[in-house]
Design a protein around this motif. Structure first.
Motif, PDB file in Angstrom:
ATOM      1  N   ASN A 117       0.813  -1.225   0.000  1.00 33.79           N
ATOM      2  CA  ASN A 117       0.000   0.000   0.000  1.00 33.79           C
ATOM      3  C   ASN A 117       0.840   1.265   0.000  1.00 33.79           C
ATOM      4  N   ILE A 118       2.159   1.127  -0.153  1.00 40.40           N
ATOM      5  CA  ILE A 118       3.016   2.303  -0.224  1.00 40.40           C
ATOM      6  C   ILE A 118       3.894   2.220  -1.467  1.00 40.40           C
ATOM      7  N   LEU A 121       5.818   5.272  -2.694  1.00 41.36           N
ATOM      8  CA  LEU A 121       6.972   5.597  -1.843  1.00 41.36           C
ATOM      9  C   LEU A 121       8.121   4.629  -2.088  1.00 41.36           C
ATOM     10  N   TYR A 122       7.776   3.353  -2.311  1.00 44.90           N
ATOM     11  CA  TYR A 122       8.815   2.357  -2.605  1.00 44.90           C
ATOM     12  C   TYR A 122       9.594   2.765  -3.852  1.00 44.90           C
ATOM     13  N   PHE A 124      10.006   5.731  -5.011  1.00 45.90           N
ATOM     14  CA  PHE A 124      10.866   6.863  -4.693  1.00 45.90           C
ATOM     15  C   PHE A 124      12.083   6.433  -3.905  1.00 45.90           C
ATOM     16  N   GLY A 125      11.891   5.497  -2.979  1.00 43.72           N
ATOM     17  CA  GLY A 125      13.017   4.996  -2.208  1.00 43.72           C
ATOM     18  C   GLY A 125      14.073   4.394  -3.104  1.00 43.72           C
ATOM     19  N   SER A 128      15.882   7.008  -5.172  1.00 44.75           N
ATOM     20  CA  SER A 128      16.863   7.800  -4.437  1.00 44.75           C
ATOM     21  C   SER A 128      18.128   6.990  -4.157  1.00 44.75           C
ATOM     22  N   LEU A 129      18.032   5.653  -4.217  1.00 43.52           N
ATOM     23  CA  LEU A 129      19.233   4.844  -4.006  1.00 43.52           C
ATOM     24  C   LEU A 129      20.093   4.754  -5.256  1.00 43.52           C
ATOM     25  N   VAL A 131      21.428   6.880  -6.909  1.00 41.61           N
ATOM     26  CA  VAL A 131      22.558   7.805  -6.861  1.00 41.61           C
ATOM     27  C   VAL A 131      23.816   7.112  -6.333  1.00 41.61           C
ATOM     28  N   VAL A 158      19.573  14.530  -6.985  1.00 43.38           N
ATOM     29  CA  VAL A 158      19.012  14.904  -5.680  1.00 43.38           C
ATOM     30  C   VAL A 158      18.110  16.126  -5.829  1.00 43.38           C
ATOM     31  N   GLU A 161      14.822  15.167  -7.526  1.00 41.69           N
ATOM     32  CA  GLU A 161      13.956  14.307  -6.712  1.00 41.69           C
ATOM     33  C   GLU A 161      12.966  15.134  -5.908  1.00 41.69           C
ATOM     34  N   LEU A 178      -1.618   5.293  -2.246  1.00 40.67           N
ATOM     35  CA  LEU A 178      -0.258   5.199  -2.767  1.00 40.67           C
ATOM     36  C   LEU A 178      -0.017   3.858  -3.445  1.00 40.67           C
TER      37      LEU A 178
ATOM     38  N   PHE B  40      20.233   0.593   6.366  1.00 45.17           N
ATOM     39  CA  PHE B  40      19.426  -0.394   5.643  1.00 45.17           C
ATOM     40  C   PHE B  40      18.999  -1.518   6.563  1.00 45.17           C
ATOM     41  N   GLN B  52       5.832  -1.037   7.414  1.00 46.82           N
ATOM     42  CA  GLN B  52       6.331  -0.816   6.048  1.00 46.82           C
ATOM     43  C   GLN B  52       6.590   0.654   5.774  1.00 46.82           C
ATOM     44  N   PHE B  53       5.636   1.493   6.186  1.00 47.09           N
ATOM     45  CA  PHE B  53       5.770   2.923   5.913  1.00 47.09           C
ATOM     46  C   PHE B  53       7.032   3.479   6.565  1.00 47.09           C
ATOM     47  N   ILE B  56      10.190   2.346   4.654  1.00 44.64           N
ATOM     48  CA  ILE B  56      10.451   3.036   3.384  1.00 44.64           C
ATOM     49  C   ILE B  56      10.850   4.488   3.625  1.00 44.64           C
ATOM     50  N   ILE B  59      14.374   4.674   4.691  1.00 44.09           N
ATOM     51  CA  ILE B  59      15.311   4.542   3.573  1.00 44.09           C
ATOM     52  C   ILE B  59      15.363   5.838   2.764  1.00 44.09           C
ATOM     53  N   ILE B  60      14.172   6.426   2.477  1.00 43.69           N
ATOM     54  CA  ILE B  60      14.162   7.636   1.649  1.00 43.69           C
ATOM     55  C   ILE B  60      14.902   8.766   2.361  1.00 43.69           C
ATOM     56  N   SER B  63      18.918   7.000   4.083  1.00 48.40           N
ATOM     57  CA  SER B  63      19.862   6.513   3.066  1.00 48.40           C
ATOM     58  C   SER B  63      19.778   7.337   1.802  1.00 48.40           C
ATOM     59  N   GLY B  64      18.566   7.775   1.434  1.00 45.92           N
ATOM     60  CA  GLY B  64      18.400   8.409   0.136  1.00 45.92           C
ATOM     61  C   GLY B  64      18.745   9.880   0.126  1.00 45.92           C
ATOM     62  N   ILE B  68      23.460  10.745   1.292  1.00 48.75           N
ATOM     63  CA  ILE B  68      24.016  11.170   0.002  1.00 48.75           C
ATOM     64  C   ILE B  68      24.646  12.549   0.143  1.00 48.75           C
ATOM     65  N   ILE B 129      -0.681   3.690   5.955  1.00 46.53           N
ATOM     66  CA  ILE B 129      -0.607   5.149   5.918  1.00 46.53           C
ATOM     67  C   ILE B 129      -1.902   5.782   6.373  1.00 46.53           C
TER      68      ILE B 129
END
Lengths: 350, 169
Positions: A117-118, A121-122, A124-125, A128-129, A131, A158, A161, A178, B40, B52-53, B56, B59-60, B63-64, B68, B129
């Motif tokens: 359900n996300i 966002l997944y 986008f995650g 963003s990796l 890079v 970046v 994004e 989402l 991670f 889950q939310f 993620i 990570i965003i 890590s993201g 960086i 969410i």
């Protein structure tokens, strides 16, 4: 969890993996053909009919090339760079709905590896990796031009994004979910999001060009300034991985644009087809429709590459921070006002 | 041993190992990369708890984005041991004191905590969410707004700092 479920998902994931690789492979061929068409040339035509075996020949050549290592203290990171680039390019396809469902062997098979359900966002995650592959590879090359190329590419990705995330907020305000599957279902029968959110689509399109590091935003490999960008020191299949990851990313971002804005697997008359032709045929047509949309986007990306010249670096940053981000925020506000228009009218006393 | 326990052990081992390597590696870039792996594996812990939310977003954001930018700065500054600034004794003392205080807080938490015997599946939705959004904007409305004001102030502060340097030139 029964074993048939595991087998079903396993087979599906392998098929999607093979498909992404095949599309990436033939995108290289298509790019050369499109370039030739736009420049009034013939393009590759020696290997196979119309040069169709050209990608195989290129791959074979890359594998046979000498594996060169620069004088770097970070050999491990030098190898890890292209590996990260390739794996992040392949990870996104896990949440994409390729179709609704098939009815085979007496059970419904969902045409999606996993429905979280996300999902947005997944995506986008993982984006963003992407890079990291570029930055680690560019730094481990121990070459200042590679490092400058990597830093350029990373700062560009970046920056864009931010605008990309803001543009998607307007879309999720409208869809209220989402999950990519629900977004696809909401778009059935011409309720395509691009018709309701054209500005969002425009911002998303420009940002995905920047995320792909392709013209007009391919400053990372500005030959006249930076030799070959972050992959200057790479050779053989490690270089091939970087280039291949770019084409895999192109396929995936075309898919995401098709799913988010152009109705996904929906096509006009899909409910009629489900009733009259059966679930299986209707969904096979749906998958074909999705692939036609994807191929259209891939062609569009190539068309832009051979039409528009490269931006200057300050122009690129100006476009990202001063134009696209304020535009995306205005877009969010307009969407909010339109969604709450009845409440606002009551509040103002109309 | 259940699969969850095995996963938990593997993830914890990775988390602790990379956290130690972050501190002990000589090269600042290697430290940063170990820290990314550590983030991670923490996201993996969140996934084990079915958040889950949170995973993620972790990570965003970490890590993201943050790591960086950190890698960026390290690569551009080209840190060497030779041109490391000598830290005055006062800051070293401050670092030791704050470390001891953090240790105290952690010890207190560990004494009070109860061990998780096993992961139960209650069927109630804690993490999607929709639930999170409702909780944030109803029950925790005021802290949420305060956090956003804090972020806004920090952002304006950063812009002001970078503007000042430009004026001096």
């Amino acid at each position: 969890m029964d074993s048939t479920f595991v087998i079903e998902k396993g087979v599906f994931i392998v098929v999607i993996f093979a498909l992404t690789m095949l599309m990436a492979m033939y995108s290289t061929w298509a790019e050369r053909k499109v370039a030739a068409f736009l420049q009034d040339r013939v393009g590759p035509n020696r290997a196979g009919w119309g040069g169709l075996l050209q990608p195989l020949a290129d791959g074979g050549k890359l594998f046979a090339k000498e594996e060169f290592f620069p004088n770097t203290p970070n050999r491990f990171l030098f190898v890890v760079g292209p590996a990260i680039a390739m794996s992040t390019a392949l990870m996104t396809s896990a949440v994409i709905p390729w179709g609704d469902k098939l009815h085979l062997f007496g059970r419904d098979i969902l045409l999606q590896a996993t429905d979280v359900n996300i999902a947005v966002l997944y995506v986008f995650g993982v984006v963003s990796l992407g890079v990291y592959g570029i930055m680690i590879g560019g730094w481990a090359s121990n070459n200042k031009f590679s490092l400058m190329g990597a830093i350029r590419a990373a700062s560009q990705m970046v920056s864009y994004e931010v605008a990309m995330g803001l543009s998607i907020i307007a879309l999720t305000m409208m869809t209220g979910t989402l999950s990519l599957k629900e977004i696809s279902i909401q778009q059935s029968e011409w309720h395509w999001n691009v018709l309701y959110q054209p500005l969002t689509f425009l911002i998303f399109l420009i940002c995905s060009f920047a995320e792909l590091n392709r013209t007009p935003f391919d400053l990372a490999e500005c030959e006249s300034e930076l030799i070959g960008g972050y992959h200057t020191e790479y050779s053989s299949m490690k270089m091939g991985f970087y280039l291949f990851a770019e084409y895999a990313n192109m396929f995936i971002s075309s898919t995401i644009m098709a799913v988010l804005f152009f109705g996904g697997y929906n096509y006009p008359g899909m409910s009629w087809a489900v009733e009259n032709l059966g679930v299986n045929i209707a969904n096979v047509i749906g998958m074909a429709a999705l692939f036609i949309k994807i191929c259209g986007f891939i062609f569009f990306i190539m068309w832009i590459r051979w039409t528009i010249p490269r931006f200057r670096y300050d122009q690129l940053m100006h476009l990202g921070w001063r134009i696209l981000i304020p535009l995306a925020i205005v877009n969010i506000m307009i969407t909010g006002v339109v969604i709450l228009r009845s409440e606002i009218a009551v509040y103002l006393g109309f | 041993m259940s699969t969850v326990l095995i996963l938990f052990c593997v993830l914890s081992a990775i988390t602790l190992l990379t956290a130690f390597l972050t501190i002990f590696s000589r090269n600042p870039i290697h430290s940063a990369i170990y820290l990314v792996i550590c983030f991670f594996s923490i996201a993996g812990h969140y996934l084990l708890l079915n958040a889950q939310f949170l995973a993620i977003v972790h990570i965003i954001v970490y890590s993201g984005a943050i790591m960086i930018l950190l890698l960026f700065t390290i690569m551009l500054m080209n840190l060497n041991e030779a041109d490391e600034v000598h830290k005055p004794r006062f800051t070293r003392l401050g670092a030791i004191v704050s470390f001891c205080l953090v240790c105290l807080v952690l010890i207190k938490i560990f004494i009070n905590s109860k061990p998780i015997v096993e992961y139960d599946y209650t069927g109630e939705d804690y993490q999607s969410i929709k639930v999170l959004g409702k909780a944030l904007l109803n029950e925790y409305m005021v802290p949420f707004e305060f956090a956003s004001i804090l972020l806004l102030v920090a952002m304006i502060g950063t812009v002001l700092l970078s503007k000042k340097e430009k004026l001096e030139k």
